[in-house]
Write an enzyme that holds these catalytic residues in place. Sequence first.
Site, short mmCIF file in Angstrom:
data_model
loop_
_atom_site.label_atom_id
_atom_site.label_comp_id
_atom_site.label_asym_id
_atom_site.label_seq_id
_atom_site.Cartn_x
_atom_site.Cartn_y
_atom_site.Cartn_z
N ARG A 114 -6.37 5.94 20.87
CA ARG A 114 -6.12 5.76 19.44
C ARG A 114 -7.47 5.47 18.79
O ARG A 114 -8.44 5.14 19.47
CB ARG A 114 -5.15 4.61 19.18
CG ARG A 114 -5.70 3.27 19.60
CD ARG A 114 -4.82 2.11 19.15
NE ARG A 114 -5.24 0.88 19.81
CZ ARG A 114 -4.63 -0.28 19.68
NH1 ARG A 114 -3.56 -0.39 18.94
NH2 ARG A 114 -5.07 -1.35 20.31
N ASN A 152 -5.29 0.50 10.98
CA ASN A 152 -5.20 -0.66 11.87
C ASN A 152 -6.60 -1.09 12.28
O ASN A 152 -7.37 -0.29 12.81
CB ASN A 152 -4.41 -0.31 13.14
CG ASN A 152 -4.02 -1.53 13.93
OD1 ASN A 152 -3.33 -2.41 13.42
ND2 ASN A 152 -4.47 -1.62 15.17
N GLU A 153 -6.93 -2.33 11.97
CA GLU A 153 -8.20 -2.91 12.43
C GLU A 153 -9.38 -1.96 12.27
O GLU A 153 -9.99 -1.55 13.27
CB GLU A 153 -8.06 -3.39 13.88
CG GLU A 153 -7.07 -4.52 14.03
CD GLU A 153 -6.86 -4.96 15.47
OE1 GLU A 153 -7.25 -4.22 16.38
OE2 GLU A 153 -6.30 -6.05 15.66
N GLU A 312 -1.14 -10.57 13.46
CA GLU A 312 -0.95 -10.38 14.90
C GLU A 312 -1.58 -11.54 15.66
O GLU A 312 -2.71 -11.94 15.36
CB GLU A 312 -1.70 -9.13 15.40
CG GLU A 312 -1.14 -7.80 15.02
CD GLU A 312 -1.97 -6.68 15.64
OE1 GLU A 312 -2.59 -6.87 16.71
OE2 GLU A 312 -2.02 -5.60 15.03
N TRP A 320 -5.89 -7.10 28.01
CA TRP A 320 -7.15 -6.35 27.94
C TRP A 320 -8.37 -7.17 28.32
O TRP A 320 -9.49 -6.73 28.14
CB TRP A 320 -7.32 -5.74 26.54
CG TRP A 320 -6.86 -6.63 25.41
CD1 TRP A 320 -5.68 -6.54 24.74
CD2 TRP A 320 -7.55 -7.75 24.84
NE1 TRP A 320 -5.59 -7.53 23.79
CE2 TRP A 320 -6.72 -8.29 23.83
CE3 TRP A 320 -8.80 -8.35 25.09
CZ2 TRP A 320 -7.09 -9.39 23.06
CZ3 TRP A 320 -9.16 -9.45 24.33
CH2 TRP A 320 -8.31 -9.96 23.33
N GLU A 360 -0.04 -0.82 26.93
CA GLU A 360 0.11 -2.25 26.62
C GLU A 360 1.37 -2.86 27.21
O GLU A 360 1.89 -3.85 26.70
CB GLU A 360 0.06 -2.43 25.09
CG GLU A 360 -1.28 -1.96 24.55
CD GLU A 360 -1.55 -2.37 23.13
OE1 GLU A 360 -0.70 -2.09 22.27
OE2 GLU A 360 -2.60 -2.96 22.88
N LYS A 361 1.86 -2.27 28.31
CA LYS A 361 3.13 -2.76 28.87
C LYS A 361 3.01 -4.14 29.49
O LYS A 361 4.02 -4.82 29.67
CB LYS A 361 3.73 -1.75 29.85
CG LYS A 361 2.82 -1.28 30.96
CD LYS A 361 3.54 -0.20 31.76
CE LYS A 361 2.62 0.55 32.70
NZ LYS A 361 1.57 1.31 31.99
N PHE A 362 1.79 -4.57 29.81
CA PHE A 362 1.65 -5.92 30.37
C PHE A 362 1.18 -6.93 29.33
O PHE A 362 0.74 -8.04 29.67
CB PHE A 362 0.72 -5.89 31.59
CG PHE A 362 1.30 -5.06 32.71
CD1 PHE A 362 2.54 -5.36 33.25
CD2 PHE A 362 0.63 -3.94 33.18
CE1 PHE A 362 3.10 -4.59 34.24
CE2 PHE A 362 1.18 -3.16 34.18
CZ PHE A 362 2.43 -3.47 34.71
N HIS A 363 1.24 -6.53 28.06
CA HIS A 363 0.89 -7.46 26.97
C HIS A 363 2.17 -8.20 26.58
O HIS A 363 3.22 -7.59 26.42
CB HIS A 363 0.37 -6.64 25.79
CG HIS A 363 -0.28 -7.45 24.71
ND1 HIS A 363 0.43 -8.33 23.92
CD2 HIS A 363 -1.56 -7.49 24.28
CE1 HIS A 363 -0.40 -8.88 23.04
NE2 HIS A 363 -1.60 -8.40 23.24
#
Length: 673
Positions: A114, A152-153, A312, A320, A360-363
């Site tokens: 992204r 975004n950011e 957020e 990360w 980001e599945k482990f976030h």
Amino acid sequence: MPDTTPTGLTRLAFGGDYNPEQWPESVWHEDVRLMREAGVTMVSVGIFSWALLEPTPGTYEFGWLDRLLDLLHEHGIRVDLGTPTVAPPAWFYRAHPDALPVTADGTRYEFGSRGAICHSNAGYRAAAAAITTALAERYGAHPALALWHVHNEYGVPVSACYCDSCAAHFRRWLAGTYGTVDELNEAWGTAFWGQRYTDFGQINPPRATPTVGNPAQALDYKRFADATLRENFRMERDILHRLSPGIPVTTNFMTALSQCDSIDYWAWGREVDLVTNDHYLITDGRRTHVNLAMAADLTRSVAGGAPWLLLEHSTSGVNWQPRNPAKAPGQMARNSLAHVARGSDGAMFFQWRQSRRGAEKFHSAMLPHGGTDTRVWREVVELGASLDSLSPIRGTRTQADVAVLWDWHSWWAQNLQWRPSEDHDPRERADAFYEALYDRHLTVDFAHPEADLSRYPLVVVPALYLMTEAAGNNLEEYVENGGTLVVSYFSGIVDEHDAVHEGPYPGALRDVLGLTVEEFSPLLKGERVRITGPDGSELSGDVWTEFVVPRGAETVWTYADGLTAGHPAITRHRHGEGSAWYVSTRLDVHGLDALLGWAADDAGIAPRADLPRDVEVVCRAGESGAFLFAINHSALDAKVPLEAHGTELLTGEGAAGHLGVPAGAVRVVRLDD
Ligand code: GAL
């Protein structure tokens, strides 16, 4: 005029990024039911949904988003709607391969993550304007819409592109900034190393060079890259203002200095209707709540002191960093309420439901993989209830005691190559001074060096290498009128073009500090020097020393060893009605505390010896009353003295005399008039 708070939101914002496109629609019903159970008031939607909303060029599929927004509306949940321009679809890059950004050494990034965007690219700008227009036309008056969330950011993950379109854009920007190439030659000092230009067409971005490039060119490229991102933000914002009148427009900042270093948030703060911020704890062994407080104070300051919104943060671990510890029980609430204490009108998260697929599945998320029978979920529900009981604080302002000066341009300049020592890190000094003020229980506003400082009894300058003449005059006037100033070494050295101010160092600050610096003498790795005070006591410094020549200032502490032995280390200059302190070495925490203690005495700021370390006490006040937040980050129960009676909002109990704050807990007292 657009609102400056999320439209239609009557309570504090509580919720998170909601990415329902990752789930079958049947799950959405469970989502909204659980959102209601948790007290969610607003969610951020559609931030990465471009490929779904516009599956082929110019063809829009809004059905799913229509159904989603209607569903949220039915359940009374407000929507912060994203423009998905941070994630252009694969088809876009097939048509515009040159919209992929290029690094300084010529590598072109690929599609598949992204934020791979060249912001000068005309094809990107046109496509971003088109999807923004289509969204604004469709949803600009949707009853669920509370806030527009552009992109975004900005600045992350790509802060600058070095491609040919950017080169052309940079030349136009330079021509607009300098008018003539001679002006540019003068500003950039191109007489040095034969870098003179005779035409704007000869200038390129600061791409890879065999040895150090022109520092003024590199500094201007930072400014150009930041301004280019702002052009694109403004383009989207103006479309949204036109087609969706009244709805505020934001873009999520990342003010923590450890998380984004390429954005001049002073300038961005003036562009958004509502300042919003993302903040993540960096678990590097330091006290994470201090870094959090600093980012929150900086965010409030770029919002001009007005309430802002934490858009957020994380319920527990992120994914990360090299190692991503879970948050301790209660830490999520402390983090959330610390942001609220420092001016956020709510606490939102990345993200609502934890992803099963993708990067980001482990976030962590509000609704973890483990579902509702989890500690995180129970704490989320509890936090929702706490925020609900804090509704009266909406719109009030955090009360600050002191100002710390900060300027992104100075930071950029100081981080360029070939400086006297690579061990001197302006961010480290900002962190260290902030932490010392935090430990004295002083609430900090950050301020631009040219801002009006008259309301602060104490102003601290941790490291401002680049300082305009106007900023120097501003500080002089501040001290003349009775202010107390503390300046750390290597400040006030160069002007806005990274050219050394004429005459001895520190050009912009000589008069107010009453001294000159004849020579810098940075220390070798691991080397320390001792400095001795008037009563024979000792402090120590590392990284940096200087040959300071007092010219009106009194020497308070003197170097006891090293090359600068016998020369002033810490000085104080009584100037007009005020005084200006200068420290020419890198003091450790102990030394900084001592220095700030003396300066606070000069400023008439009484010490808060009655408050234990790591118990954060911050006040917000406004039309709805005065509120005292006490956040106990320590493992011991604490007592906070109260000057007025009041009611504790989380427990509903009366509070007088002393407020008990159990270990790890937060208390918020509404003080009686
Ligand atoms: C933010 C970003 C979110 C998510 C989050 C994870 O920087 O805006 O989309 O990636 O980080 O911590």
